[in-house]
Write a protein that holds these residues in place. Structure first.
Motif, PDB file in Angstrom:
ATOM      1  N   PRO A   1       0.807  -1.235   0.000  1.00 58.12           N
ATOM      2  CA  PRO A   1       0.000   0.000   0.000  1.00 58.12           C
ATOM      3  C   PRO A   1       0.834   1.276   0.000  1.00 58.12           C
ATOM      4  N   ASN A   2       1.945   1.304   0.755  1.00 59.62           N
ATOM      5  CA  ASN A   2       2.872   2.447   0.757  1.00 59.62           C
ATOM      6  C   ASN A   2       2.108   3.765   0.844  1.00 59.62           C
ATOM      7  N   VAL A   3       1.428   3.968   1.951  1.00 59.58           N
ATOM      8  CA  VAL A   3       0.510   5.095   2.125  1.00 59.58           C
ATOM      9  C   VAL A   3       1.258   6.427   2.066  1.00 59.58           C
ATOM     10  N   ARG A   4       0.773   7.343   1.248  1.00 62.84           N
ATOM     11  CA  ARG A   4       1.362   8.677   1.105  1.00 62.84           C
ATOM     12  C   ARG A   4       0.294   9.715   1.456  1.00 62.84           C
ATOM     13  N   PRO A   5       0.135  10.043   2.756  1.00 63.22           N
ATOM     14  CA  PRO A   5      -0.986  10.909   3.165  1.00 63.22           C
ATOM     15  C   PRO A   5      -0.910  12.329   2.628  1.00 63.22           C
ATOM     16  N   LEU A   6       0.278  12.792   2.200  1.00 69.69           N
ATOM     17  CA  LEU A   6       0.366  14.135   1.637  1.00 69.69           C
ATOM     18  C   LEU A   6      -0.309  14.227   0.272  1.00 69.69           C
ATOM     19  N   LEU A   7      -0.449  13.092  -0.405  1.00 73.51           N
ATOM     20  CA  LEU A   7      -1.062  13.081  -1.735  1.00 73.51           C
ATOM     21  C   LEU A   7      -2.467  12.507  -1.734  1.00 73.51           C
ATOM     22  N   VAL A   8      -2.676  11.472  -0.929  1.00 76.91           N
ATOM     23  CA  VAL A   8      -3.982  10.805  -0.884  1.00 76.91           C
ATOM     24  C   VAL A   8      -4.336  10.555   0.582  1.00 76.91           C
ATOM     25  N   ARG A   9      -5.526  10.955   0.981  1.00 77.87           N
ATOM     26  CA  ARG A   9      -5.942  10.786   2.370  1.00 77.87           C
ATOM     27  C   ARG A   9      -5.963   9.307   2.755  1.00 77.87           C
ATOM     28  N   PRO A  10      -5.534   8.965   3.977  1.00 82.18           N
ATOM     29  CA  PRO A  10      -5.520   7.554   4.393  1.00 82.18           C
ATOM     30  C   PRO A  10      -6.872   6.866   4.270  1.00 82.18           C
ATOM     31  N   GLU A  11      -7.957   7.607   4.455  1.00 78.32           N
ATOM     32  CA  GLU A  11      -9.273   6.963   4.356  1.00 78.32           C
ATOM     33  C   GLU A  11      -9.553   6.438   2.950  1.00 78.32           C
ATOM     34  N   VAL A  12      -8.909   7.014   1.938  1.00 80.65           N
ATOM     35  CA  VAL A  12      -9.062   6.490   0.579  1.00 80.65           C
ATOM     36  C   VAL A  12      -8.435   5.101   0.485  1.00 80.65           C
ATOM     37  N   TYR A  13      -7.257   4.950   1.107  1.00 79.12           N
ATOM     38  CA  TYR A  13      -6.632   3.629   1.159  1.00 79.12           C
ATOM     39  C   TYR A  13      -7.503   2.652   1.953  1.00 79.12           C
ATOM     40  N   ARG A  14      -7.991   3.105   3.105  1.00 76.05           N
ATOM     41  CA  ARG A  14      -8.810   2.225   3.951  1.00 76.05           C
ATOM     42  C   ARG A  14     -10.025   1.709   3.196  1.00 76.05           C
ATOM     43  N   ALA A  15     -10.632   2.574   2.403  1.00 77.00           N
ATOM     44  CA  ALA A  15     -11.838   2.185   1.675  1.00 77.00           C
ATOM     45  C   ALA A  15     -11.559   1.106   0.633  1.00 77.00           C
ATOM     46  N   ARG A  16     -10.303   1.023   0.147  1.00 71.68           N
ATOM     47  CA  ARG A  16      -9.959   0.058  -0.895  1.00 71.68           C
ATOM     48  C   ARG A  16      -9.242  -1.172  -0.355  1.00 71.68           C
ATOM     49  N   LEU A  17      -8.796  -1.142   0.911  1.00 73.64           N
ATOM     50  CA  LEU A  17      -7.896  -2.170   1.409  1.00 73.64           C
ATOM     51  C   LEU A  17      -8.533  -3.556   1.435  1.00 73.64           C
ATOM     52  N   THR A  18      -9.792  -3.653   1.822  1.00 77.64           N
ATOM     53  CA  THR A  18     -10.454  -4.959   1.841  1.00 77.64           C
ATOM     54  C   THR A  18     -10.503  -5.556   0.437  1.00 77.64           C
ATOM     55  N   HIS A  19     -10.766  -4.713  -0.548  1.00 75.51           N
ATOM     56  CA  HIS A  19     -10.783  -5.185  -1.934  1.00 75.51           C
ATOM     57  C   HIS A  19      -9.401  -5.645  -2.368  1.00 75.51           C
ATOM     58  N   TRP A  20      -8.352  -4.911  -1.969  1.00 71.45           N
ATOM     59  CA  TRP A  20      -6.989  -5.316  -2.322  1.00 71.45           C
ATOM     60  C   TRP A  20      -6.636  -6.658  -1.693  1.00 71.45           C
ATOM     61  N   CYS A  21      -7.068  -6.873  -0.463  1.00 66.04           N
ATOM     62  CA  CYS A  21      -6.793  -8.152   0.207  1.00 66.04           C
ATOM     63  C   CYS A  21      -7.488  -9.311  -0.506  1.00 66.04           C
ATOM     64  N   ALA A  22      -8.642  -9.036  -1.089  1.00 63.98           N
ATOM     65  CA  ALA A  22      -9.322 -10.075  -1.867  1.00 63.98           C
ATOM     66  C   ALA A  22      -8.588 -10.368  -3.163  1.00 63.98           C
ATOM     67  N   LEU A  23      -7.886  -9.371  -3.706  1.00 65.41           N
ATOM     68  CA  LEU A  23      -7.130  -9.555  -4.939  1.00 65.41           C
ATOM     69  C   LEU A  23      -5.770 -10.191  -4.692  1.00 65.41           C
ATOM     70  N   ALA A  24      -5.146  -9.884  -3.540  1.00 68.95           N
ATOM     71  CA  ALA A  24      -3.735 -10.179  -3.323  1.00 68.95           C
ATOM     72  C   ALA A  24      -3.504 -11.515  -2.629  1.00 68.95           C
ATOM     73  N   ASP A  25      -2.340 -12.102  -2.898  1.00 68.28           N
ATOM     74  CA  ASP A  25      -1.836 -13.256  -2.162  1.00 68.28           C
ATOM     75  C   ASP A  25      -0.827 -12.810  -1.113  1.00 68.28           C
ATOM     76  N   ILE A  26      -0.108 -11.704  -1.390  1.00 70.47           N
ATOM     77  CA  ILE A  26       0.924 -11.176  -0.498  1.00 70.47           C
ATOM     78  C   ILE A  26       0.647  -9.698  -0.257  1.00 70.47           C
ATOM     79  N   LEU A  27       0.656  -9.299   1.020  1.00 71.41           N
ATOM     80  CA  LEU A  27       0.521  -7.892   1.401  1.00 71.41           C
ATOM     81  C   LEU A  27       1.734  -7.540   2.250  1.00 71.41           C
ATOM     82  N   ARG A  28       2.554  -6.591   1.779  1.00 73.82           N
ATOM     83  CA  ARG A  28       3.716  -6.125   2.537  1.00 73.82           C
ATOM     84  C   ARG A  28       3.533  -4.650   2.825  1.00 73.82           C
ATOM     85  N   LEU A  29       3.661  -4.275   4.083  1.00 73.60           N
ATOM     86  CA  LEU A  29       3.508  -2.876   4.443  1.00 73.60           C
ATOM     87  C   LEU A  29       4.393  -2.558   5.642  1.00 73.60           C
TER      88      LEU A  29
END
Length: 321
Positions: free
Chosen positions: A164-192
């Motif tokens: 995910p490599n969250v960059r809050p200066l460019l994109v608000r963290p809540e935007v990442y949070r809203a997509r994270l469950t979907h990413w986990c459904a897509l991904a086999d590996i999550l590194r953060l």
């Protein structure tokens, strides 16, 4: 076993490090290095000996030409890179006394976020064991949704890895949070990183976070903890790997190098290419130890400059892939 190809998708950013100008006290010099999480990961993979292909939109400006030369010199395959008309993304980095970087971004309407379905439709993944992406490519519009669709199609034949490599200066963290469950459904590996974790799930322990992400579908979660090493969780079975002591020049690109080391080691063992069905906790531990060593070598030099395979002689023999 020789690792199969890993395809990395995402941005390449001009990392401009601030330095006092030699000519005058009221001037500031910038030392520009090619960076960006996905680009750093592709470079590290190629230097470690994994065939690495980078799907990027590279500008024709002075920074874009720098990116292309850097990637090609590291052995990265740019055969599917898009020649973009938009300008490159610029990140200005200021280092503190410990080598940690604080970034400010100049990224409005730049090349990295303008993906179209047509640009990714013809990518041949027949030789690709793993597709890795993350960072801003997944959340910046208009290209974020296009990248997600590409991942969903790629999952039919390749292991999917996301940082995910969250960059809050460019994109608000809540935007990442809203997509994270979907990413986990897509991904086999999550590194953060632990910083990503605090932004995504404030106040949540790494163990609790791993459990919630496993429930969403991802099999392997690795949380890097800086000097505290890394926590890895495979379907809820967990282990910790210590950090490698090193003289830290700066930490820029350390997480990307860890990810590359992890994926390289798994690929060399023939464990990428599907849903990680042959992966056990012992293999996870070995891959994380190798990733920690690669990250330590990156921290020992300035900027996002991951080690070459020939430099792995600096590692203990048991930690080489």
């Amino acid at each position: 076993m020789s690792p199969r190809q890993i395809t990395v998708l995402g941005e390449c950013v001009a990392d401009a490090f601030t330095e006092p100008a030699a000519s005058a006290s009221n001037e500031l010099a910038l030392r520009v290095l090619p960076g960006g999480g996905p680009a750093n990961t592709a470079v590290a993979l190629a230097r470690l000996g994994t065939p690495a292909r980078f799907l990027a939109r590279l500008s024709g400006d002075v920074f874009g030409r720098l990116f292309r030369a850097h990637l090609e010199a590291s052995g990265v395959d740019l055969s599917y890179a898009v020649a973009a008309t938009e300008p490159s993304t610029l990140a200005v980095a200021e280092l503190d006394a410990t080598g940690q970087a604080a970034f400010s971004f100049h990224a409005q309407n730049t090349a990295d976020w303008q993906w179209t379905p047509a640009e990714l439709a013809g990518v041949d993944l027949s030789e690709t064991a793993c597709v890795h992406t993350g960072s801003l490519a997944l959340v910046r519009e208009p290209g974020g949704a296009v990248v997600e669709e590409f991942l969903a199609a790629a999952a039919e034949r390749a292991t999917i890895s996301i940082d995910p490599n969250v960059r809050p200066l460019l994109v608000r963290p809540e935007v990442y949070r809203a997509r994270l469950t979907h990413w986990c459904a897509l991904a086999d590996i999550l590194r953060l990183s632990e910083d990503d974790l605090e932004l995504l799930l404030p106040g949540t322990s790494p163990e609790e976070a791993c459990d919630s992400w496993h429930a969403a579908g991802v099999r392997l979660v690795v949380v890097t903890l800086g000097a505290g090493g890394a926590l890895a969780s495979l379907d809820g079975e967990r282990l910790r790997v210590p950090a490698v002591a090193t003289r830290v020049v700066d930490t820029v690109g350390a997480g990307d190098s860890f990810t590359a080391g992890l994926l390289h080691h798994l690929g060399a063992a023939g464990l990428l290419g599907g849903r990680l069905s042959g992966l056990g906790l012992d293999e996870v531990a070995e891959a994380c130890r190798f990733g920690a060593r690669v990250a330590a070598l990156t921290c020992s030099v300035a900027g996002p400059n991951p080690p070459w395979q020939s430099q792995l002689a600096q590692l203990a023999p048991a930690d080489r892939a």
